[in-house]
Each structure stands twice: as C-alpha cells, then as structure tokens.
Design a protein around this motif. Sequence first.
Motif, PDB file in Angstrom:
ATOM      1  N   GLY A  83       0.805  -1.215   0.000  1.00  0.00           N
ATOM      2  CA  GLY A  83       0.000   0.000   0.000  1.00  0.00           C
ATOM      3  C   GLY A  83       0.836   1.262   0.000  1.00  0.00           C
ATOM      4  O   GLY A  83       1.999   1.269  -0.417  1.00  0.00           O
ATOM      5  N   SER A  84       0.225   2.351   0.495  1.00  0.00           N
ATOM      6  CA  SER A  84       0.850   3.670   0.419  1.00  0.00           C
ATOM      7  C   SER A  84       0.786   4.377   1.772  1.00  0.00           C
ATOM      8  O   SER A  84      -0.312   4.660   2.271  1.00  0.00           O
ATOM      9  CB  SER A  84       0.127   4.518  -0.628  1.00  0.00           C
ATOM     10  OG  SER A  84       0.723   5.763  -0.798  1.00  0.00           O
ATOM     11  N   PRO A  85       1.970   4.664   2.367  1.00  0.00           N
ATOM     12  CA  PRO A  85       3.307   4.271   1.944  1.00  0.00           C
ATOM     13  C   PRO A  85       3.561   2.805   2.283  1.00  0.00           C
ATOM     14  O   PRO A  85       2.702   2.131   2.840  1.00  0.00           O
ATOM     15  CB  PRO A  85       4.221   5.202   2.753  1.00  0.00           C
ATOM     16  CG  PRO A  85       3.410   5.642   3.928  1.00  0.00           C
ATOM     17  CD  PRO A  85       1.971   5.533   3.556  1.00  0.00           C
ATOM     18  N   GLY A 134       8.745   4.708  -6.338  1.00  0.00           N
ATOM     19  CA  GLY A 134       8.842   5.778  -5.357  1.00  0.00           C
ATOM     20  C   GLY A 134       9.054   5.311  -3.934  1.00  0.00           C
ATOM     21  O   GLY A 134       9.367   6.113  -3.054  1.00  0.00           O
ATOM     22  N   PHE A 135       8.911   4.003  -3.706  1.00  0.00           N
ATOM     23  CA  PHE A 135       9.045   3.456  -2.359  1.00  0.00           C
ATOM     24  C   PHE A 135      10.187   2.442  -2.291  1.00  0.00           C
ATOM     25  O   PHE A 135      10.622   1.907  -3.310  1.00  0.00           O
ATOM     26  CB  PHE A 135       7.742   2.785  -1.928  1.00  0.00           C
ATOM     27  CG  PHE A 135       6.575   3.721  -1.847  1.00  0.00           C
ATOM     28  CD1 PHE A 135       6.447   4.604  -0.787  1.00  0.00           C
ATOM     29  CD2 PHE A 135       5.604   3.738  -2.841  1.00  0.00           C
ATOM     30  CE1 PHE A 135       5.373   5.481  -0.709  1.00  0.00           C
ATOM     31  CE2 PHE A 135       4.528   4.604  -2.774  1.00  0.00           C
ATOM     32  CZ  PHE A 135       4.417   5.482  -1.705  1.00  0.00           C
ATOM     33  N   LYS A 153       9.539  11.774   3.724  1.00  0.00           N
ATOM     34  CA  LYS A 153       9.533  11.499   2.288  1.00  0.00           C
ATOM     35  C   LYS A 153       8.514  10.430   1.908  1.00  0.00           C
ATOM     36  O   LYS A 153       7.864  10.527   0.850  1.00  0.00           O
ATOM     37  CB  LYS A 153      10.943  11.092   1.845  1.00  0.00           C
ATOM     38  CG  LYS A 153      11.091  10.864   0.343  1.00  0.00           C
ATOM     39  CD  LYS A 153      10.723  12.099  -0.470  1.00  0.00           C
ATOM     40  CE  LYS A 153      11.717  13.221  -0.315  1.00  0.00           C
ATOM     41  NZ  LYS A 153      11.439  14.340  -1.246  1.00  0.00           N
ATOM     42  N   GLU A 154       8.361   9.404   2.748  1.00  0.00           N
ATOM     43  CA  GLU A 154       7.382   8.357   2.438  1.00  0.00           C
ATOM     44  C   GLU A 154       5.988   8.944   2.277  1.00  0.00           C
ATOM     45  O   GLU A 154       5.220   8.558   1.391  1.00  0.00           O
ATOM     46  CB  GLU A 154       7.358   7.281   3.529  1.00  0.00           C
ATOM     47  CG  GLU A 154       8.571   6.384   3.561  1.00  0.00           C
ATOM     48  CD  GLU A 154       9.646   6.913   4.500  1.00  0.00           C
ATOM     49  OE1 GLU A 154       9.599   8.118   4.862  1.00  0.00           O
ATOM     50  OE2 GLU A 154      10.534   6.130   4.884  1.00  0.00           O
ATOM     51  N   PHE A 155       5.640   9.897   3.169  1.00  0.00           N
ATOM     52  CA  PHE A 155       4.319  10.508   3.108  1.00  0.00           C
ATOM     53  C   PHE A 155       4.192  11.447   1.917  1.00  0.00           C
ATOM     54  O   PHE A 155       3.103  11.600   1.356  1.00  0.00           O
ATOM     55  CB  PHE A 155       4.030  11.263   4.406  1.00  0.00           C
ATOM     56  CG  PHE A 155       3.703  10.361   5.556  1.00  0.00           C
ATOM     57  CD1 PHE A 155       2.426   9.845   5.710  1.00  0.00           C
ATOM     58  CD2 PHE A 155       4.671  10.011   6.481  1.00  0.00           C
ATOM     59  CE1 PHE A 155       2.116   9.018   6.764  1.00  0.00           C
ATOM     60  CE2 PHE A 155       4.370   9.184   7.536  1.00  0.00           C
ATOM     61  CZ  PHE A 155       3.091   8.684   7.689  1.00  0.00           C
ATOM     62  N   GLU A 156       5.289  12.101   1.554  1.00  0.00           N
ATOM     63  CA  GLU A 156       5.254  12.978   0.385  1.00  0.00           C
ATOM     64  C   GLU A 156       4.975  12.174  -0.880  1.00  0.00           C
ATOM     65  O   GLU A 156       4.146  12.564  -1.722  1.00  0.00           O
ATOM     66  CB  GLU A 156       6.574  13.741   0.256  1.00  0.00           C
ATOM     67  CG  GLU A 156       6.563  14.771  -0.852  1.00  0.00           C
ATOM     68  CD  GLU A 156       7.888  15.495  -0.982  1.00  0.00           C
ATOM     69  OE1 GLU A 156       8.072  16.192  -1.997  1.00  0.00           O
ATOM     70  OE2 GLU A 156       8.758  15.353  -0.085  1.00  0.00           O
ATOM     71  N   VAL A 157       5.663  11.040  -1.018  1.00  0.00           N
ATOM     72  CA  VAL A 157       5.430  10.164  -2.172  1.00  0.00           C
ATOM     73  C   VAL A 157       4.000   9.641  -2.146  1.00  0.00           C
ATOM     74  O   VAL A 157       3.304   9.619  -3.173  1.00  0.00           O
ATOM     75  CB  VAL A 157       6.433   8.996  -2.187  1.00  0.00           C
ATOM     76  CG1 VAL A 157       6.116   8.021  -3.325  1.00  0.00           C
ATOM     77  CG2 VAL A 157       7.860   9.515  -2.328  1.00  0.00           C
TER      78      VAL A 157
END
Length: 275
Positions: free
Chosen positions: A62-64, A92-93, A182-186
Amino acid sequence: MKKTAFLILILTACEFRIDDSEAKESLESIEIQFGDLTVDMRNIHYAYLDQGHDTMLVFIHGSPGSWSAFIDFFKADSLLNRFDMISIDRPGFGKSDFGIAEPSMEVQAYQINEVLKLFPKKQMVLIGHSLGGPVAARMTMDFPEEYLGMILVAPSIDPEMEEDEWYRKVIDTKLGAFFTPKEFEVSNDEILPLQKELEEMMPMWTHIKIPTIVIQGTEDSLVPKENAAFAKQMLPDSLLDVYLLEGVNHFIPWTHPEEIIKAIHIIVDGRSYYP
C-alpha cells in the motif's frame, strides 16, 4: 482515505523500509533473493523466492510501504511448500527510485508486469493491499491473460470513496513537503490524483476475467468497507467472493494474515471462499 489523524498517528509509528540484509537475516534459512529492473528509466526493486514451483504469489504493498510489508508471508510453511513468491517495491518506495512518485496506475501496472516477465513459466496470483489493490486491478485489466487470480485486501478501488482531504494540498506545497517525511510525500503525490485514476478505470472492470477475492475489515477507518460493495457492482458473482472481517481495521496483512493465506489457497484450488 479517511480519518487523517488516525492515519498520521498510526503510520508515523511504522517502519516502512527495512534493509535487504536485515530482511535476509530475519528470514534465516529461507533463500530470499533481490533484484532490480530498469523499466523506462525507472528502477523497480523486488524481493523473491524461486523454489521451482509452478505458481508465484505477487505481493503489492500500500501507500506508503515497501516490499517488506509482506515479509512474514515468505515465512509461512503453507505457502513455502506450494508457491514461489515475489514482493515489489512500488515506484517511489523502498529501493524503487525512493522519493520519486508515479501517480499513474497504468504506468505502475506496466512496470510491475515487466518485472514479472522475468519469470515467464510461472502462473501468477496477485495480492494487493490498500493502494496496491487498484494497481493489481489495473494489471488484470491491461494484461488479462497474464494472471491466474487476484486478492484485493482493503483495496482503494471506489472513486466515490476518495475524499478531498485538506491536508493533502498542504503537503503538496514546498513548505508542506519540507516538514513531511519522504514516504508521506510520495504517498501524497500518488493519492492526490487517485480519484481520477480510479474513474478512468471504471469502464475497464469488464476486462477482468479471473477469480477475485476481496477481503475487507468492517472497522476500516482508512479505506471504507464500501469499497467491497463497489467490487460487487463491478464484477460478476461468478468471478468474485467478498469476505468481510467483523471488527477488523485496515492492517489485515499484519493482524489477520491467515485470511489472506486462506484466500490464496482458495484461488489456486478453484473453490468458493465459503460453501
């Protein structure tokens, strides 16, 4: 996705990435391997276990998140004895060009499908959690002959369930991004356009021709249970089984992995989820 305060409190406490060497050590005698594939100038990182089985399980986080969201499934004896496995760092992850988002479901589906071509003799079962759900669905829409079955776990698939959350526009500014991990930004970069992506996928649900199981918690405050009802609207009963877990939240791969394992065996063995 809903309940923003809950989301931030929970996810900031999570470790989204673990080093590959640390993962290998935690798996002990299990001979996990790692690979990278360049697809259209983007690196896609993946972890896999190839024991010569005919069927490969494909885990999509999932995201992130990262491939290691599914590391415990690589330890499950009931899976090890029957299946090869692969878990992907979505674009991105993890180590897949970390920090550079790919908002297009079509592009993500294509890039992951290119990785799976490295294992041409395998039957593939897709398991997508949360935002990994629409990615898996898009893969079966665009490449309908490639997959044996699909399991969607708390999937974000209904465009009407995607809310316009105020804080996402804040994160999308230079100042907001500066104070955002950064994880949350992506994650933000791929969730902001998700509703439009899901709307574009609406007419493509008829392309799905494989057995599908949706597993959804009734107390999921991040991805509403109505997403399971959406799957019922879009797929015929002959292809779809929906299992609602009473009182269960969004984090099914960690809290109820046995339900996913059960669904995997049912998909492969060709039975209905419950009699």
